[in-house]
Enzyme design. Structure first.
Site, PDB file in Angstrom:
ATOM      1  N   ASP A 182       0.822  -1.212   0.000  1.00 33.40           N
ATOM      2  CA  ASP A 182       0.000   0.000   0.000  1.00 33.40           C
ATOM      3  C   ASP A 182       0.857   1.265   0.000  1.00 33.40           C
ATOM      4  OD1 ASP A 182      -2.456   1.303  -0.042  1.00 33.40           O
ATOM      5  OD2 ASP A 182      -2.530   1.484   2.143  1.00 33.40           O
ATOM      6  N   HIS A 184       2.044   3.441  -9.114  1.00 31.44           N
ATOM      7  CA  HIS A 184       1.885   1.995  -9.339  1.00 31.44           C
ATOM      8  C   HIS A 184       3.077   1.449 -10.138  1.00 31.44           C
ATOM      9  CE1 HIS A 184      -1.965   2.231  -7.531  1.00 31.44           C
ATOM     10  NE2 HIS A 184      -2.569   2.840  -8.519  1.00 31.44           N
ATOM     11  N   TRP A 232     -12.011  -2.199  -7.728  1.00 28.42           N
ATOM     12  CA  TRP A 232     -12.789  -1.865  -8.938  1.00 28.42           C
ATOM     13  C   TRP A 232     -13.527  -0.543  -8.758  1.00 28.42           C
ATOM     14  CZ3 TRP A 232     -11.564  -4.687 -12.985  1.00 28.42           C
ATOM     15  CH2 TRP A 232     -11.237  -6.034 -12.831  1.00 28.42           C
ATOM     16  N   LEU A 292      10.827 -20.473  -4.889  1.00 22.88           N
ATOM     17  CA  LEU A 292       9.909 -19.577  -4.175  1.00 22.88           C
ATOM     18  C   LEU A 292       8.526 -19.704  -4.783  1.00 22.88           C
ATOM     19  CD1 LEU A 292       9.257 -17.103  -2.284  1.00 22.88           C
ATOM     20  CD2 LEU A 292       9.870 -15.637  -4.221  1.00 22.88           C
ATOM     21  N   ILE A 314      -6.606  -4.747   7.553  1.00 20.74           N
ATOM     22  CA  ILE A 314      -6.422  -5.919   6.696  1.00 20.74           C
ATOM     23  C   ILE A 314      -6.994  -5.672   5.304  1.00 20.74           C
ATOM     24  CG2 ILE A 314      -7.002  -8.391   6.479  1.00 20.74           C
ATOM     25  CD1 ILE A 314      -6.944  -8.483   9.579  1.00 20.74           C
ATOM     26  N   SER A 315      -7.979  -4.764   5.196  1.00 17.49           N
ATOM     27  CA  SER A 315      -8.608  -4.436   3.906  1.00 17.49           C
ATOM     28  C   SER A 315      -9.045  -5.685   3.123  1.00 17.49           C
ATOM     29  CB  SER A 315      -7.685  -3.553   3.061  1.00 17.49           C
ATOM     30  OG  SER A 315      -7.485  -2.301   3.692  1.00 17.49           O
ATOM     31  N   GLU A 336       1.656 -13.064  12.557  1.00 15.64           N
ATOM     32  CA  GLU A 336       2.193 -11.884  13.228  1.00 15.64           C
ATOM     33  C   GLU A 336       1.978 -10.703  12.279  1.00 15.64           C
ATOM     34  OE1 GLU A 336       3.305 -11.779  16.310  1.00 15.64           O
ATOM     35  OE2 GLU A 336       2.885 -13.920  16.471  1.00 15.64           O
TER      36      GLU A 336
HETATM   37  C1  IPE Z   1      -5.431  -2.742  -0.166  1.00 20.12           C
HETATM   38  O1  IPE Z   1      -5.102  -1.395  -0.285  1.00 20.12           O
HETATM   39  C2  IPE Z   1      -5.376  -3.415  -1.499  1.00 20.12           C
HETATM   40  C3  IPE Z   1      -4.062  -3.543  -2.108  1.00 20.12           C
HETATM   41  C4  IPE Z   1      -2.931  -3.125  -1.621  1.00 20.12           C
HETATM   42  C5  IPE Z   1      -4.036  -4.222  -3.381  1.00 20.12           C
HETATM   43  P1  IPE Z   1      -6.227  -0.271  -0.441  1.00 20.12           P
HETATM   44  O2  IPE Z   1      -5.512   1.022  -0.540  1.00 20.12           O
HETATM   45  O3  IPE Z   1      -7.151  -0.609  -1.546  1.00 20.12           O
HETATM   46  O4  IPE Z   1      -7.018  -0.408   0.930  1.00 20.12           O
HETATM   47  P2  IPE Z   1      -7.858   0.657   1.753  1.00 20.12           P
HETATM   48  O5  IPE Z   1      -8.753   1.368   0.778  1.00 20.12           O
HETATM   49  O6  IPE Z   1      -6.870   1.586   2.381  1.00 20.12           O
HETATM   50  O7  IPE Z   1      -8.572  -0.152   2.768  1.00 20.12           O
HETATM   51  C1  IPE Z   2      -1.724   0.205  -3.309  1.00 20.43           C
HETATM   52  O1  IPE Z   2      -1.464   1.551  -3.306  1.00 20.43           O
HETATM   53  C2  IPE Z   2      -1.899  -0.351  -4.706  1.00 20.43           C
HETATM   54  C3  IPE Z   2      -3.270  -0.789  -5.018  1.00 20.43           C
HETATM   55  C4  IPE Z   2      -4.272  -0.784  -4.195  1.00 20.43           C
HETATM   56  C5  IPE Z   2      -3.503  -1.269  -6.355  1.00 20.43           C
HETATM   57  P1  IPE Z   2      -2.645   2.597  -3.323  1.00 20.43           P
HETATM   58  O2  IPE Z   2      -3.032   2.870  -4.738  1.00 20.43           O
HETATM   59  O3  IPE Z   2      -3.753   2.174  -2.453  1.00 20.43           O
HETATM   60  O4  IPE Z   2      -1.919   3.886  -2.722  1.00 20.43           O
HETATM   61  P2  IPE Z   2      -2.491   4.890  -1.621  1.00 20.43           P
HETATM   62  O5  IPE Z   2      -2.917   4.061  -0.437  1.00 20.43           O
HETATM   63  O6  IPE Z   2      -3.639   5.609  -2.234  1.00 20.43           O
HETATM   64  O7  IPE Z   2      -1.341   5.764  -1.313  1.00 20.43           O
HETATM   65 MG    MG Z   3      -4.132   2.414  -0.497  1.00 19.54          MG
END
Ligand code: IPE
Ligand code: IPE
Ligand code: MG
Length: 246
Positions: free
Chosen positions: A18, A35, A67, A129, A193-194, A205
């Protein structure tokens, strides 16, 4: 400090990658720039696990909730996945990485699905791996698909619903052939955990770092391993029982 006797290296690491959007925002660039930058960190994490002899790495690349993002960002992510598969798979194969995809893959364009299936097939015999990429994955979706498949077995008379227990349900979950996740890492500062792995992280952990995903390198992962080595994993036992078992 001496590590407690239960300390060890994790065998299975899962990462919520994230912070890409914020990383780009700080540079006044579009989110897709973040990204793309995140790909370097993906390579660093894979190399780190290979070097450390960690058996399995599961990366959250796209959640079932992602999405909801603007069409432009989703499109850019799909393009990025496709290009990454075209570019990286041969090298991963040379390094003995077995690539798998978990999630509801039916939602993806045929070209991407074909590429995912080809990558998995090509690397299926590798053992250095196990790399699992979670795409259109949700922990609740995983629970539902496991329950659905178990129900189908029960309806066909191959499974007695009265005898359905944890051990009988476990094989229906994604990653069932791997040890449970022992270290769950989330970068980017949020402590949630999203809807990533739910069943598989029951006793993981948890390690949270403020470092944004594109800035993750071996040093950051090293810190996570150090923190893991200092954890006292008791699995419900008393400290002295756990010390004896460890
Ligand atoms: C979780 O991150 C999904 C991925 C890293 C692929 P998000 O940025 O989508 O999660 P939220 O919105 O903070 O919960
Ligand atoms: C995680 O980074 C990647 C995906 C969810 C695809 P984010 O795009 O959620 O980045 P932030 O959390 O908005 O910084
Ligand atoms: Mg994010």
């Amino acid at each position: 400090m001496t590590a407690p006797p239960t300390a060890s290296k994790p065998t299975h690491i899962a990462i919520v990658m994230d912070g890409n959007g914020r990383w780009a925002g700080r540079r006044h660039r579009p989110r897709s720039f973040g990204h793309r930058a995140g790909q370097k960190a993906v390579r660093a994490a894979i190399e780190f696990c290979l070097r450390q002899g960690i058996g399995a790495l599961t990366l959250f690349a796209f959640s079932s909730e992602n999405w909801k993002r603007p069409e432009e960002e989703v499109g850019a992510l799909m393009q990025l996945f496709l290009r990454a598969l075209e570019k990286e798979v041969d090298e991963l194969h040379e390094h003995g990485v077995r690539i798998d995809f978990i999630g509801d893959l039916a939602a993806f364009a045929p070209e991407l699905r074909t590429r995912m299936a080809e990558s998995a097939a090509k690397t299926a015999a590798n053992a250095a791996l196990r790399l699992n990429i979670a795409v259109n994955y949700g922990g609740r979706w995983d629970i539902v698909q496991a329950a659905r498949r178990a129900a189908v077995e029960a309806a066909a008379g191959r499974l007695d619903p009265e005898r359905l227990d944890e051990a009988a349900l476990a094989p229906f979950f994604c990653l069932a052939d791997l040890p449970p996740v022992d270290l769950f890492i989330r970068t980017g500062g949020e402590q949630r955990i999203s809807n990533f792995l739910l069943w598989q992280t029951a006793y993981s952990e948890l390690y949270f770092t403020d470092v944004l995903w594109p800035d993750v390198d071996a040093g950051v992962l090293e810190q996570a391993l150090d923190a893991f080595a200092r954890r006292d994993r008791r699995f419900g036992q008393t400290p002295s029982q756990a010390r004896r078992a460890g």
